[in-house]
Design a protein around this motif. Structure first.
Motif, PDB file in Angstrom:
ATOM      1  N   LEU A  86     -56.643  73.123  11.586  1.00 48.09           N
ATOM      2  CA  LEU A  86     -56.425  71.682  11.546  1.00 48.09           C
ATOM      3  C   LEU A  86     -54.977  71.442  11.939  1.00 48.09           C
ATOM      4  N   LEU A  87     -54.795  70.782  13.086  1.00 51.20           N
ATOM      5  CA  LEU A  87     -53.457  70.624  13.647  1.00 51.20           C
ATOM      6  C   LEU A  87     -53.061  69.165  13.647  1.00 51.20           C
ATOM      7  N   VAL A  88     -51.867  68.886  13.154  1.00 51.53           N
ATOM      8  CA  VAL A  88     -51.308  67.550  13.288  1.00 51.53           C
ATOM      9  C   VAL A  88     -50.285  67.591  14.398  1.00 51.53           C
ATOM     10  N   THR A  89     -50.354  66.625  15.295  1.00 52.64           N
ATOM     11  CA  THR A  89     -49.362  66.586  16.371  1.00 52.64           C
ATOM     12  C   THR A  89     -49.248  65.154  16.866  1.00 52.64           C
ATOM     13  N   HIS A  90     -48.129  64.848  17.521  1.00 51.36           N
ATOM     14  CA  HIS A  90     -48.100  63.561  18.211  1.00 51.36           C
ATOM     15  C   HIS A  90     -47.967  63.797  19.714  1.00 51.36           C
ATOM     16  N   ASP A  91     -48.232  65.028  20.108  1.00 55.27           N
ATOM     17  CA  ASP A  91     -48.167  65.379  21.513  1.00 55.27           C
ATOM     18  C   ASP A  91     -49.597  65.418  22.064  1.00 55.27           C
ATOM     19  N   VAL A  92     -49.945  64.415  22.863  1.00 56.91           N
ATOM     20  CA  VAL A  92     -51.324  64.272  23.342  1.00 56.91           C
ATOM     21  C   VAL A  92     -51.744  65.509  24.135  1.00 56.91           C
ATOM     22  N   GLU A  93     -50.854  65.964  24.993  1.00 54.50           N
ATOM     23  CA  GLU A  93     -51.167  67.101  25.838  1.00 54.50           C
ATOM     24  C   GLU A  93     -51.474  68.337  25.001  1.00 54.50           C
ATOM     25  N   GLU A  94     -50.628  68.537  23.970  1.00 54.77           N
ATOM     26  CA  GLU A  94     -50.804  69.694  23.093  1.00 54.77           C
ATOM     27  C   GLU A  94     -52.154  69.629  22.388  1.00 54.77           C
ATOM     28  N   ALA A  95     -52.487  68.444  21.871  1.00 50.90           N
ATOM     29  CA  ALA A  95     -53.757  68.274  21.163  1.00 50.90           C
ATOM     30  C   ALA A  95     -54.924  68.620  22.089  1.00 50.90           C
ATOM     31  N   LEU A  96     -54.845  68.158  23.343  1.00 51.06           N
ATOM     32  CA  LEU A  96     -55.962  68.376  24.265  1.00 51.06           C
ATOM     33  C   LEU A  96     -56.010  69.826  24.748  1.00 51.06           C
ATOM     34  N   TYR A  97     -54.867  70.454  24.839  1.00 47.22           N
ATOM     35  CA  TYR A  97     -54.836  71.837  25.304  1.00 47.22           C
ATOM     36  C   TYR A  97     -55.402  72.777  24.242  1.00 47.22           C
ATOM     37  N   LEU A  98     -55.132  72.447  22.964  1.00 47.80           N
ATOM     38  CA  LEU A  98     -55.482  73.373  21.884  1.00 47.80           C
ATOM     39  C   LEU A  98     -56.844  73.094  21.256  1.00 47.80           C
ATOM     40  N   ALA A  99     -57.165  71.816  21.030  1.00 47.93           N
ATOM     41  CA  ALA A  99     -58.247  71.508  20.095  1.00 47.93           C
ATOM     42  C   ALA A  99     -59.585  71.290  20.786  1.00 47.93           C
ATOM     43  N   GLN A 100     -60.649  71.530  20.030  1.00 46.61           N
ATOM     44  CA  GLN A 100     -61.991  71.236  20.512  1.00 46.61           C
ATOM     45  C   GLN A 100     -62.341  69.771  20.278  1.00 46.61           C
ATOM     46  N   ARG A 101     -61.661  69.206  19.311  1.00 45.84           N
ATOM     47  CA  ARG A 101     -61.931  67.804  18.980  1.00 45.84           C
ATOM     48  C   ARG A 101     -60.605  67.161  18.583  1.00 45.84           C
ATOM     49  N   VAL A 102     -60.341  65.987  19.136  1.00 46.66           N
ATOM     50  CA  VAL A 102     -59.105  65.275  18.825  1.00 46.66           C
ATOM     51  C   VAL A 102     -59.466  64.019  18.041  1.00 46.66           C
ATOM     52  N   VAL A 103     -58.938  63.923  16.835  1.00 46.33           N
ATOM     53  CA  VAL A 103     -59.195  62.761  15.994  1.00 46.33           C
ATOM     54  C   VAL A 103     -57.985  61.847  16.091  1.00 46.33           C
ATOM     55  N   VAL A 104     -58.216  60.628  16.613  1.00 40.04           N
ATOM     56  CA  VAL A 104     -57.101  59.700  16.806  1.00 40.04           C
ATOM     57  C   VAL A 104     -56.994  58.790  15.594  1.00 40.04           C
ATOM     58  N   LYS A 124     -59.609  56.225  14.318  1.00 32.82           N
ATOM     59  CA  LYS A 124     -59.841  55.244  15.367  1.00 32.82           C
ATOM     60  C   LYS A 124     -60.875  55.756  16.351  1.00 32.82           C
ATOM     61  N   ALA A 125     -60.788  57.021  16.666  1.00 37.55           N
ATOM     62  CA  ALA A 125     -61.711  57.577  17.665  1.00 37.55           C
ATOM     63  C   ALA A 125     -61.733  59.086  17.525  1.00 37.55           C
ATOM     64  N   GLU A 126     -62.812  59.694  17.974  1.00 35.52           N
ATOM     65  CA  GLU A 126     -62.877  61.141  18.036  1.00 35.52           C
ATOM     66  C   GLU A 126     -63.229  61.521  19.455  1.00 35.52           C
ATOM     67  N   ILE A 127     -62.426  62.376  20.041  1.00 38.04           N
ATOM     68  CA  ILE A 127     -62.669  62.766  21.422  1.00 38.04           C
ATOM     69  C   ILE A 127     -62.966  64.253  21.470  1.00 38.04           C
ATOM     70  N   VAL A 128     -64.144  64.595  21.939  1.00 32.49           N
ATOM     71  CA  VAL A 128     -64.539  65.999  21.995  1.00 32.49           C
ATOM     72  C   VAL A 128     -64.109  66.574  23.332  1.00 32.49           C
ATOM     73  N   ASN A 129     -63.479  67.717  23.281  1.00 32.85           N
ATOM     74  CA  ASN A 129     -63.023  68.391  24.489  1.00 32.85           C
ATOM     75  C   ASN A 129     -63.881  69.635  24.674  1.00 32.85           C
ATOM     76  N   GLU A 130     -64.775  69.582  25.678  1.00 33.58           N
ATOM     77  CA  GLU A 130     -65.749  70.661  25.815  1.00 33.58           C
ATOM     78  C   GLU A 130     -65.269  71.813  26.679  1.00 33.58           C
ATOM     79  N   ARG A 131     -64.095  71.675  27.257  1.00 35.06           N
ATOM     80  CA  ARG A 131     -63.589  72.740  28.115  1.00 35.06           C
ATOM     81  C   ARG A 131     -63.489  74.051  27.340  1.00 35.06           C
ATOM     82  N   PRO A 132     -63.993  75.155  27.912  1.00 38.30           N
ATOM     83  CA  PRO A 132     -63.831  76.450  27.234  1.00 38.30           C
ATOM     84  C   PRO A 132     -62.401  76.967  27.380  1.00 38.30           C
TER      85      PRO A 132
END
Lengths: 275, 343
Positions: free
Chosen positions: A213-231, A240-248
């Motif tokens: 479970l990662l807290v960050t305010h760096d959008v790029e970092e969140a998308l590079y690392l996580a499978q799901r980004v909770v905004v 506010k939103a949950e964005i699933v990142n399906e990239r392997p």
């Protein structure tokens, strides 16, 4: 809360289960209608409002939100360092009522004890739990894993920022956490070190199988690392939103899919005017 | 109450001396010439003492020996300076050389102003060989006094430092202990320990126990206050880290709070040591019938001024030695820390 009944009865963690278990020990985390308020000069200051969140075992989830929105507060609740004003937090069906070495936090500052060498900092968990003697080999293994074997005898003030943060990571991993809580762990590193450490984090996570479970305010970092980004929204934080990142994995930073997701996340944060 | 902060204390010059900051690589080290100059001034002082006749009214028994001692000093300095050309470990003598020049000059000027011309009136300002004479002839009594003072100081200091440390940790850690100890500390602490002197000497059965109490009190206050601010100032995330890793409160006190507070504790120990010297001397002058403070008072009573200067000299040596020792202990215990206060 009614939902609580759907959980199995709490059972004490088998102390032997974690030791030497290696990989695949991720935990399931649930936040059920969690709200939290601070007491600010007698006035209640709402920080979190009605947070419902489930993180599956072994999942990598990033919490993203404007600074000061209460992300770190949510992490403290998950770590058991504070208890929520309302609502409940559960790990593997057991309610979180205090800190536990199976849920370790890596803070924004390395927070190494300056009077201890790197080795003795990494040994902190086993020492505090009284199992240092059995875990000596493990400490060396983990220091090797984060590339700090040769610095085992160095003091924190002799380390660079990246090395100090690696030592903090080692201190967490020695405990074989089933949930690793990352509170902007790379926030204070220079951008080049940060890029290296992001890749290292991903491979550590893949190898060890913990839930992250990662807290960050760096959008790029969140998308590079996580499978799901909770905004999260501004304070008081709501989801506010949950964005699933399906990239392997391994992911590529220049991936147009990540760029597209980044646009979406910025839109959710109300920052897409500059796109 | 205005508690001294770490920064205040850390930059304040220690009692009775100015801290010297030694740079690790001394590029401005004087050449061997200054060392030879130092040897020359010592030799000149020795010659002055030996060959310039004393004023007729008084004489000293050990003028000859003292001159010889200075001459021996001069040759040692010369030999070391020359040997340092080839032996690197002896280079340190070079950095001391300017001081050695000044010391040689001081001896010469002191000698001329007292024994040779009596510009400084005689019984009050003895020449250096008179001090030397006391050191040799009265060494037994002086040694007894050093031991007596040392015993008294050690007893009081250890008790005061221990109790102060425990009280400081208690106040810093526990709200309840803070509630009870803090007001007492605040009320009684600023009172100079010497103010208790009259009371202590009739409450305690012996002057020794009374003095021990006073020294402990003088040591305890700064140690308590600084230990307390050290413990209270520990970064709270250190505790968060410990707690998430499974630390008990015992672990948090002994393995987190106390080590983190140690730099402050040492500032307290340092201030306490300075306070304890002051109280020791006063207690020995007023009540205890032994020790260097007593020797000072006693020799002044007999108008034995050479003895008085000798006692002062030894006292300075002992106090400075103890402070140096404390700083050595600190440096080895706190080697993890950067930017320590130097001594």
């Amino acid at each position: 809360m009614v939902i609580a009944q759907s959980h199995p009865v709490a059972s004490p963690r088998d102390p032997a289960a974690g030791a030497g278990a290696g990989a695949g020990a991720g935990t399931r985390l649930e936040a059920v209608d969690v709200s939290h308020r601070f007491d600010l000069h007698g006035e209640p200051l709402p920080v979190l409002e009605h947070i419902d969140l489930t993180v599956e075992p072994g999942e990598f989830v990033a919490l993203l939100g404007p600074s000061g929105c209460g992300k770190s507060t949510l992490l403290r609740l998950v770590a058991g360092l504070d208890l929520p004003t309302e609502g409940e937090l559960w790990v593997d069906g057991r309610r979180i009522e205090g800190p536990d070495p199976s849920r370790v936090v890596v803070f924004q500052d390395p927070t190494l004890y300056p009077w201890r060498t790197v080795w003795r900092n990494a040994a902190l968990g086993p020492e505090a739990q009284g199992i240092l003697r059995q875990q000596r080999g493990r400490i060396e293994d983990v220091l090797r894993l984060v590339g700090l074997s040769t610095f085992a005898k160095a003091y924190p003030h002799q380390l660079s920022g990246g090395m100090a943060q690696r030592a903090a990571l080692a201190r967490a991993l020695v405990n074989e956490p089933s949930l690793l809580i990352l509170d902007e762990p790379l926030g204070k590193l220079d951008s080049l070190t940060r890029i290296t450490m992001q890749s290292e984090l991903v491979s550590l996570w893949q190898r060890s199988g913990f839930t992250a479970l990662l807290v960050t305010h760096d959008v790029e970092e969140a998308l590079y690392l996580a499978q799901r980004v909770v905004v999260l929204s501004d304070r008081p934080a709501r989801i506010k939103a949950e964005i699933v990142n399906e990239r392997p994995y391994p992911r590529r930073r220049g991936d147009p899919y990540l760029t597209e997701l980044r646009h979406r996340v910025l839109a959710e944060l109300g920052l897409d005017a500059t796109w | 109450m205005t508690n001294p902060t770490f920064e205040d204390v850390a930059v304040a010059p220690p009692r009775g001396a100015i801290p010297t900051v030694r740079s690790p690589v001394d590029r401005s080290a004087p050449s061997g010439l200054v060392g030879l100059l130092a040897a020359a001034t010592w030799l000149a002082a020795a010659g002055t003492i030996r060959y310039w006749p004393d004023v007729p009214e008084v004489s000293w028994d050990r003028t000859e020996e003292f001159a010889l001692l200075l001459a021996a000093g001069a040759s040692t300095i010369a030999v070391l300076t020359i040997a340092a050309q080839w032996l690197a470990p002896l280079r340190r003598v070079r950095s001391a050389a300017p001081w050695l020049v000044v010391i040689g000059l001081i001896f010469a000027v002191w000698e001329v102003a007292t024994a040779k011309t009596a510009v400084l009136p005689m019984p009050f300002f003895p020449p250096p060989q008179a001090i030397f004479e006391v050191l040799i002839d009265d060494h037994k009594r002086l040694l007894d006094c050093v031991l007596a003072s040392g015993k008294l100081l050690a007893g009081g200091y250890v008790i005061g430092a221990t109790l102060g440390f425990v009280a400081g940790v208690a106040i810093g850690w526990s709200v309840k202990a803070g509630y009870w100890i803090h007001p007492i500390l605040r009320f009684i602490g600023p009172l100079p320990a010497t103010a208790w002197l009259p009371l202590a000497f009739f409450v305690f059965p012996t002057s020794l126990s009374a003095s021990t109490f006073l020294i402990a009190l003088a040591t305890g206050f700064p140690v308590t206050v600084l230990t307390w601010s050290g413990v209270a100032g520990v970064n709270s995330t250190y505790y968060d880290v410990g707690r998430t890793l499974g630390a008990s409160s015992r672990f948090l006190v002994f393995k987190v709070a106390i080590p983190a507070a140690m730099p402050y504790v040492f500032v307290g120990l340092f201030m306490g040591l300075g306070n304890s010297f002051a109280v020791l001397v006063v207690a020995e002058m007023l009540g205890v019938k032994s020790g260097l403070g007593w020797y000072l008072q006693w020799s002044q009573g007999w108008a034995a001024y050479a003895n008085m200067y000798t006692a002062l000299f030894i006292m300075a040596l002992v106090c400075s030695g103890l402070i140096t020792l404390l700083f050595r202990v600190r440096d080895s215990l706190l080697s993890w820390q950067k930017g320590l206060v130097k001594w």
